[in-house]
Motif scaffolding. Structure first.
Motif, PDB file in Angstrom:
ATOM      1  N   PHE A   1       5.054  -4.686  -3.465  1.00 42.22           N
ATOM      2  CA  PHE A   1       3.803  -5.355  -3.824  1.00 42.22           C
ATOM      3  C   PHE A   1       4.109  -6.702  -4.465  1.00 42.22           C
ATOM      4  O   PHE A   1       5.067  -6.833  -5.218  1.00 42.22           O
ATOM      5  CB  PHE A   1       3.005  -4.513  -4.830  1.00 42.22           C
TER       6      PHE A   1
ATOM      7  N   THR B   1      -1.538  -1.164 -10.334  1.00 45.52           N
ATOM      8  CA  THR B   1      -0.894  -0.706  -9.093  1.00 45.52           C
ATOM      9  C   THR B   1       0.221   0.274  -9.418  1.00 45.52           C
ATOM     10  O   THR B   1       0.331   1.344  -8.805  1.00 45.52           O
ATOM     11  CB  THR B   1      -0.346  -1.904  -8.299  1.00 45.52           C
TER      12      THR B   1
ATOM     13  N   ASP C   1      -6.460  -2.096  -5.116  1.00 45.31           N
ATOM     14  CA  ASP C   1      -6.737  -3.411  -4.539  1.00 45.31           C
ATOM     15  C   ASP C   1      -7.299  -3.330  -3.131  1.00 45.31           C
ATOM     16  O   ASP C   1      -7.334  -4.312  -2.404  1.00 45.31           O
ATOM     17  CB  ASP C   1      -5.462  -4.260  -4.560  1.00 45.31           C
TER      18      ASP C   1
ATOM     19  N   LYS D   1      -0.271  -5.780 -11.787  1.00 41.33           N
ATOM     20  CA  LYS D   1       0.878  -4.912 -11.582  1.00 41.33           C
ATOM     21  C   LYS D   1       0.739  -3.578 -12.302  1.00 41.33           C
ATOM     22  O   LYS D   1       1.044  -2.526 -11.731  1.00 41.33           O
ATOM     23  CB  LYS D   1       2.154  -5.624 -12.033  1.00 41.33           C
TER      24      LYS D   1
ATOM     25  N   MET E   1      -1.327  -7.182  -4.719  1.00 42.19           N
ATOM     26  CA  MET E   1      -1.872  -6.484  -5.890  1.00 42.19           C
ATOM     27  C   MET E   1      -2.386  -7.545  -6.849  1.00 42.19           C
ATOM     28  O   MET E   1      -1.820  -8.620  -6.969  1.00 42.19           O
ATOM     29  CB  MET E   1      -0.815  -5.607  -6.567  1.00 42.19           C
TER      30      MET E   1
END
Length: 118
Positions: A50, A17, A108, A14, A11
């Motif tokens: 991730f 995501t 992403d 953060k 990712m």
């Protein structure tokens, strides 16, 4: 004895995501935000992790996860109703190898393919 697998995907940011998986896909966060470069999310029986990769070029990202599901038609319809972007080549369809599948990309360009064995 193997019990589960938790894929680790890249990712770039953060918060983007986290927002996508929690708000759009209905996952919940596992653990805390104490680690700024790592995120863990869970929904039902699956968990995805991730890691921050700020140099990631989404056009070059080959991260992929295949998620087995039940009631795929209802899941697909709920995502379409929320205006979640389905992958251009990933509309819900029965595949020649048996399952019904559809795919989408996260922020992403990690490819999430959902499949139900028919």
């Amino acid at each position: 004895m193997l019990l589960a697998v938790h894929p680790k995907l890249p990712m770039r940011q953060k918060h983007l995501t986290k927002e996508f998986y929690l708000q759009t896909l209905g996952f919940e966060q596992v653990g805390s935000d104490a680690f700024p470069d790592y995120l863990m999310v869970r929904k039902d029986q699956i968990e995805i992790h991730f890691f921050v990769f700020t140099e990631l070029d989404p056009a070059q990202n080959y991260g992929q996860v295949y998620i087995r599901t039940e009631q795929i038609e209802a899941l697909y319809a709920s995502l379409v109703d929320q205006n979640v972007s389905i992958h251009p080549a990933g509309a819900l369809q029965r595949k020649p190898w048996g399952p019904k599948e559809f795919s989408l990309l996260d922020p992403d360009s990690n490819l999430l393919t959902f499949g139900e064995q028919m």
